[in-house]
Design a protein around this motif. Sequence first.
Motif, short mmCIF file in Angstrom:
data_model
loop_
_atom_site.label_atom_id
_atom_site.label_comp_id
_atom_site.label_asym_id
_atom_site.label_seq_id
_atom_site.Cartn_x
_atom_site.Cartn_y
_atom_site.Cartn_z
N VAL A 191 -13.46 -2.97 53.37
CA VAL A 191 -12.70 -2.30 52.32
C VAL A 191 -12.97 -0.80 52.29
O VAL A 191 -12.03 0.00 52.21
N LEU A 192 -14.24 -0.39 52.34
CA LEU A 192 -14.56 1.03 52.27
C LEU A 192 -15.98 1.26 52.77
O LEU A 192 -16.91 0.55 52.39
N ILE B 128 -13.92 11.63 50.67
CA ILE B 128 -12.99 11.68 49.54
C ILE B 128 -13.45 10.73 48.44
O ILE B 128 -13.46 11.09 47.25
N CYS B 129 -13.85 9.54 48.82
CA CYS B 129 -14.17 8.52 47.81
C CYS B 129 -15.44 8.81 47.05
O CYS B 129 -15.56 8.45 45.88
N GLN B 130 -16.40 9.48 47.66
CA GLN B 130 -17.61 9.84 46.94
C GLN B 130 -17.39 11.06 46.04
O GLN B 130 -18.13 11.26 45.09
N SER C 160 -10.70 8.89 41.37
CA SER C 160 -9.29 8.66 41.09
C SER C 160 -8.43 8.81 42.35
O SER C 160 -7.60 7.95 42.65
N GLU C 161 -8.64 9.89 43.09
CA GLU C 161 -7.88 10.09 44.32
C GLU C 161 -8.18 8.99 45.32
O GLU C 161 -7.29 8.46 45.99
N CYS C 162 -9.44 8.62 45.41
CA CYS C 162 -9.83 7.54 46.31
C CYS C 162 -9.11 6.25 45.96
O CYS C 162 -8.57 5.58 46.83
N GLY C 163 -9.11 5.90 44.68
CA GLY C 163 -8.50 4.65 44.26
C GLY C 163 -7.04 4.57 44.62
O GLY C 163 -6.55 3.55 45.14
N GLY D 110 -8.13 6.46 57.52
CA GLY D 110 -6.72 6.23 57.24
C GLY D 110 -6.09 7.29 56.36
O GLY D 110 -4.91 7.62 56.53
N PHE D 111 -6.84 7.84 55.40
CA PHE D 111 -6.26 8.79 54.45
C PHE D 111 -5.72 10.02 55.18
O PHE D 111 -4.75 10.64 54.75
N LYS D 112 -6.35 10.36 56.28
CA LYS D 112 -5.96 11.54 57.06
C LYS D 112 -4.53 11.42 57.58
O LYS D 112 -3.86 12.43 57.82
#
Length: 358
Positions: free
Chosen positions: A177-178, A143-145, A149-152, A102-104
């Motif tokens: 969720v992730l 991104i989340c690993q 902060s950006e992930c959150g 989704g972030f993409k």
Amino acid sequence: MQACAADRSLVSTNGSKMRAIRARWTRSFNLAATAVFLASFGFHANGAGQAASRDLPKLGRGINILGYDGIWEGGRNAPFRLDNLTAIRKAGFSHVRINFFGFKFMGPGNVLDEIVLRRLDAVIEDVLARNLIPIVDEHDTHICQRDVSECGEKLRAFWRQIAERYAGKYPALVFEVLNEPGGQMTSGDWNSLLNECLEIIRRTNPARPVIAAVLNTDDIPVDDLALPADDRNLIVTFHYYAPIRFTHQGAPWSPTFSRIGPLDWGSPDDEAKAAADFEKMNLWAEKEKRPVYLGEFGVYERAPSDSRARYLSFMARSADRLGWSWAYWQFDHDFAAFDSARQAWKPDILRALIPPQR
């Protein structure tokens, strides 16, 4: 993880689902005890973990799809074809895990692209039309690993929009969720972010089944997972690729694993190690009365075919006996169960996952 050549490393990868885990080597225990434990799987299948899922949909046997396809950019049959859903259903699978980056597709203010969301709507509807359960899995592991902060910020924005969009719609739809929290994330980081996202989801989807992951590290730290005690519409997931030297042998994107192999799997000690890891999850599930979902497992195609089939069969049958749902990684690309060029299942893999009924 993102399907780009530059990301092919031990920490983040393309469609092959490479990860920075190493084999979870547990202490050996005597083979007699292992045999007793394996025989007890049938008993555990009716235990607390399964009882906890009584009011939740039984996901059953599934497969991961659509993580690295052009469908999100407007393409079709690239390489996944939506009519492949019919083949998935006919083969005996009951759900699909839609790997959605989704972030993409976020613009300014982390707003999701409406055109892409309509494509997601269409995929969900096609899945439901085939009498399959859809899981929308937010899959931006890379991104989340790397940046908590950006992930959150992005993950909270993602679930605000997705939860509002599907509030009151598609009751069979499941949220995840992730995918594979870990890397720079500690258990504390993940528990905080997970519970924030659950709170966001529950504002508009109070009874929606939601999948929450154990932190993706070598030791499967399920005891560190903090879930809201009064939310019983949660399913706990973990992924299993141990020993990674076996499951990722010959993987060409890794300087380490590309030189490894052929390695076999299937000795009593191999089975004992996997059984110990599964028992750890099962004991937690019985204590917490939470259902477990083995959301990914697989073996790269360079492994010896007999050993690959033994591994897949052992993992799938062990999960079945414990009453867990599971999803194979993955339908196409690499680790593939399906030959997209021939539009046919790879028979040895399908047999290992779903044995023919006698």
